[in-house]
Design a protein around this motif. Structure first.
Motif, PDB file in Angstrom:
ATOM      1  N   SER A 138       2.137  -2.117  -2.598  1.00  0.00           N
ATOM      2  CA  SER A 138       1.072  -1.524  -1.809  1.00  0.00           C
ATOM      3  C   SER A 138       0.482  -0.382  -2.628  1.00  0.00           C
ATOM      4  O   SER A 138       1.150   0.625  -2.874  1.00  0.00           O
ATOM      5  N   TYR A 139      -0.750  -0.575  -3.100  1.00  0.00           N
ATOM      6  CA  TYR A 139      -1.445   0.496  -3.803  1.00  0.00           C
ATOM      7  C   TYR A 139      -2.199   1.296  -2.760  1.00  0.00           C
ATOM      8  O   TYR A 139      -3.010   0.748  -2.013  1.00  0.00           O
ATOM      9  N   GLU A 198      -5.889   1.082   1.132  1.00  0.00           N
ATOM     10  CA  GLU A 198      -4.703   0.362   0.671  1.00  0.00           C
ATOM     11  C   GLU A 198      -5.078  -1.042   0.209  1.00  0.00           C
ATOM     12  O   GLU A 198      -5.946  -1.702   0.776  1.00  0.00           O
ATOM     13  N   LEU A 199      -4.377  -1.507  -0.816  1.00  0.00           N
ATOM     14  CA  LEU A 199      -4.468  -2.878  -1.324  1.00  0.00           C
ATOM     15  C   LEU A 199      -3.053  -3.390  -1.519  1.00  0.00           C
ATOM     16  O   LEU A 199      -2.168  -2.634  -1.882  1.00  0.00           O
ATOM     17  N   ILE A 200      -2.869  -4.675  -1.302  1.00  0.00           N
ATOM     18  CA  ILE A 200      -1.562  -5.304  -1.496  1.00  0.00           C
ATOM     19  C   ILE A 200      -1.666  -6.251  -2.687  1.00  0.00           C
ATOM     20  O   ILE A 200      -2.650  -6.982  -2.817  1.00  0.00           O
ATOM     21  N   GLU A 201      -0.633  -6.252  -3.539  1.00  0.00           N
ATOM     22  CA  GLU A 201      -0.637  -7.120  -4.721  1.00  0.00           C
ATOM     23  C   GLU A 201       0.741  -7.736  -4.922  1.00  0.00           C
ATOM     24  O   GLU A 201       1.763  -7.069  -4.740  1.00  0.00           O
ATOM     25  N   PHE A 202       0.755  -9.025  -5.291  1.00  0.00           N
ATOM     26  CA  PHE A 202       1.993  -9.692  -5.690  1.00  0.00           C
ATOM     27  C   PHE A 202       1.651 -10.921  -6.507  1.00  0.00           C
ATOM     28  O   PHE A 202       0.542 -11.452  -6.442  1.00  0.00           O
ATOM     29  N   ALA A 203       2.637 -11.362  -7.285  1.00  0.00           N
ATOM     30  CA  ALA A 203       2.448 -12.540  -8.134  1.00  0.00           C
ATOM     31  C   ALA A 203       2.737 -13.798  -7.337  1.00  0.00           C
ATOM     32  O   ALA A 203       3.582 -13.808  -6.442  1.00  0.00           O
ATOM     33  N   GLY A 204       2.038 -14.865  -7.689  1.00  0.00           N
ATOM     34  CA  GLY A 204       2.293 -16.155  -7.075  1.00  0.00           C
ATOM     35  C   GLY A 204       3.532 -16.801  -7.663  1.00  0.00           C
ATOM     36  O   GLY A 204       4.183 -16.263  -8.550  1.00  0.00           O
ATOM     37  N   SER A 205       3.841 -17.961  -7.152  1.00  0.00           N
ATOM     38  CA  SER A 205       5.026 -18.701  -7.609  1.00  0.00           C
ATOM     39  C   SER A 205       4.820 -19.228  -9.014  1.00  0.00           C
ATOM     40  O   SER A 205       3.711 -19.564  -9.421  1.00  0.00           O
ATOM     41  N   ALA A 226       1.571 -10.525   3.103  1.00  0.00           N
ATOM     42  CA  ALA A 226       1.125  -9.137   2.935  1.00  0.00           C
ATOM     43  C   ALA A 226       1.298  -8.350   4.227  1.00  0.00           C
ATOM     44  O   ALA A 226       1.807  -7.220   4.223  1.00  0.00           O
ATOM     45  N   ARG A 227       0.912  -8.949   5.339  1.00  0.00           N
ATOM     46  CA  ARG A 227       1.012  -8.249   6.628  1.00  0.00           C
ATOM     47  C   ARG A 227       2.468  -8.073   7.059  1.00  0.00           C
ATOM     48  O   ARG A 227       2.879  -6.993   7.481  1.00  0.00           O
ATOM     49  N   LEU A 228       3.263  -9.137   6.942  1.00  0.00           N
ATOM     50  CA  LEU A 228       4.655  -9.038   7.366  1.00  0.00           C
ATOM     51  C   LEU A 228       5.465  -8.114   6.458  1.00  0.00           C
ATOM     52  O   LEU A 228       6.372  -7.412   6.936  1.00  0.00           O
ATOM     53  N   ALA A 229       5.152  -8.080   5.184  1.00  0.00           N
ATOM     54  CA  ALA A 229       5.848  -7.160   4.278  1.00  0.00           C
ATOM     55  C   ALA A 229       5.615  -5.713   4.702  1.00  0.00           C
ATOM     56  O   ALA A 229       6.526  -4.881   4.639  1.00  0.00           O
ATOM     57  N   ARG A 230       4.403  -5.410   5.155  1.00  0.00           N
ATOM     58  CA  ARG A 230       4.108  -4.059   5.668  1.00  0.00           C
ATOM     59  C   ARG A 230       4.950  -3.783   6.910  1.00  0.00           C
ATOM     60  O   ARG A 230       5.557  -2.732   7.056  1.00  0.00           O
ATOM     61  N   ILE A 231       4.952  -4.742   7.833  1.00  0.00           N
ATOM     62  CA  ILE A 231       5.659  -4.573   9.101  1.00  0.00           C
ATOM     63  C   ILE A 231       7.159  -4.429   8.876  1.00  0.00           C
ATOM     64  O   ILE A 231       7.820  -3.611   9.510  1.00  0.00           O
ATOM     65  N   LEU A 232       7.705  -5.231   7.958  1.00  0.00           N
ATOM     66  CA  LEU A 232       9.148  -5.237   7.706  1.00  0.00           C
ATOM     67  C   LEU A 232       9.581  -4.190   6.677  1.00  0.00           C
ATOM     68  O   LEU A 232      10.740  -4.125   6.300  1.00  0.00           O
ATOM     69  N   ASN A 233       8.620  -3.402   6.226  1.00  0.00           N
ATOM     70  CA  ASN A 233       8.891  -2.329   5.264  1.00  0.00           C
ATOM     71  C   ASN A 233       9.514  -2.868   3.975  1.00  0.00           C
ATOM     72  O   ASN A 233      10.509  -2.346   3.481  1.00  0.00           O
ATOM     73  N   LYS A 234       8.908  -3.921   3.459  1.00  0.00           N
ATOM     74  CA  LYS A 234       9.405  -4.538   2.224  1.00  0.00           C
ATOM     75  C   LYS A 234       8.353  -4.432   1.126  1.00  0.00           C
ATOM     76  O   LYS A 234       8.064  -5.406   0.433  1.00  0.00           O
ATOM     77  N   ILE A 261       5.635   1.011  -2.767  1.00  0.00           N
ATOM     78  CA  ILE A 261       4.422   1.793  -2.553  1.00  0.00           C
ATOM     79  C   ILE A 261       4.095   2.610  -3.798  1.00  0.00           C
ATOM     80  O   ILE A 261       4.964   3.298  -4.339  1.00  0.00           O
ATOM     81  N   GLU A 262       2.848   2.504  -4.243  1.00  0.00           N
ATOM     82  CA  GLU A 262       2.365   3.306  -5.366  1.00  0.00           C
ATOM     83  C   GLU A 262       1.125   4.070  -4.920  1.00  0.00           C
ATOM     84  O   GLU A 262       0.142   3.463  -4.494  1.00  0.00           O
TER      85      GLU A 262
END
Length: 151
Positions: A63-64, A72-79, A121-129, A132-133
């Motif tokens: 989470s930037y 806020e922006l969310i970033e992650f790599a794909g499979s 992205a949404r569930l990671a925010r909710i589950l605190n996973k 954060i930068e």
């Protein structure tokens, strides 16, 4: 029987996600209940939800956040092997992935509400996973332009 419109579905999804988030914020437990998981399965369909949880469990989701703002922006790599990097706005139902384009935007009557990336992205925010930068404005704006170039 009345058809569920995208607007009504969107409102129901927001209410469910907000209820889950509020419960987790006010609880020492930090996981979904069986009932919440069933509700999410119904709303997002099991196959897409399972892919979202796989992303949460296997990827570093960042989470930037722009310092001194709520941006806020969310970033992650794909499979692997694609190695696509997904950059999303956390509360906007849009993704650049092929699934979103083909199954949601182009489908005459979409069978899905969203893709696994938006859900993750949404569930990671909710589950605190999230990792954060906090970024200064110029660095945050640089990343933001990669999602939504401005003229």
């Amino acid at each position: 029987m009345q058809q569920i419109t995208p607007t009504i579905l969107s409102e129901v999804i927001e209410k469910v996600l907000n209820r889950i988030e509020e419960r987790l914020l006010n609880s020492h437990e930090k996981q979904l209940t069986t009932q919440e998981y069933i509700e999410l399965n119904v709303l997002f369909q099991e196959e897409v939800l399972a892919k979202a949880f796989h992303i949460i469990d296997t990827q570093t989701i960042v989470s930037y956040r722009q310092e001194n703002t709520t941006n806020e922006l969310i970033e992650f790599a794909g499979s692997w092997p694609s190695q696509t990097v997904y950059k999303l706005f956390p509360f906007i139902n849009f993704c650049h992935c092929t699934f979103f384009k083909d199954e949601i935007l182009k489908a005459p009557e979409p069978a899905y509400y969203t893709c696994e990336h938006v859900i993750a992205a949404r569930l990671a925010r909710i589950l605190n996973k999230l990792k954060i930068e906090i970024l200064p404005k110029h660095k945050f704006n640089f990343i933001q332009k990669q999602i939504a170039p401005q003229d």
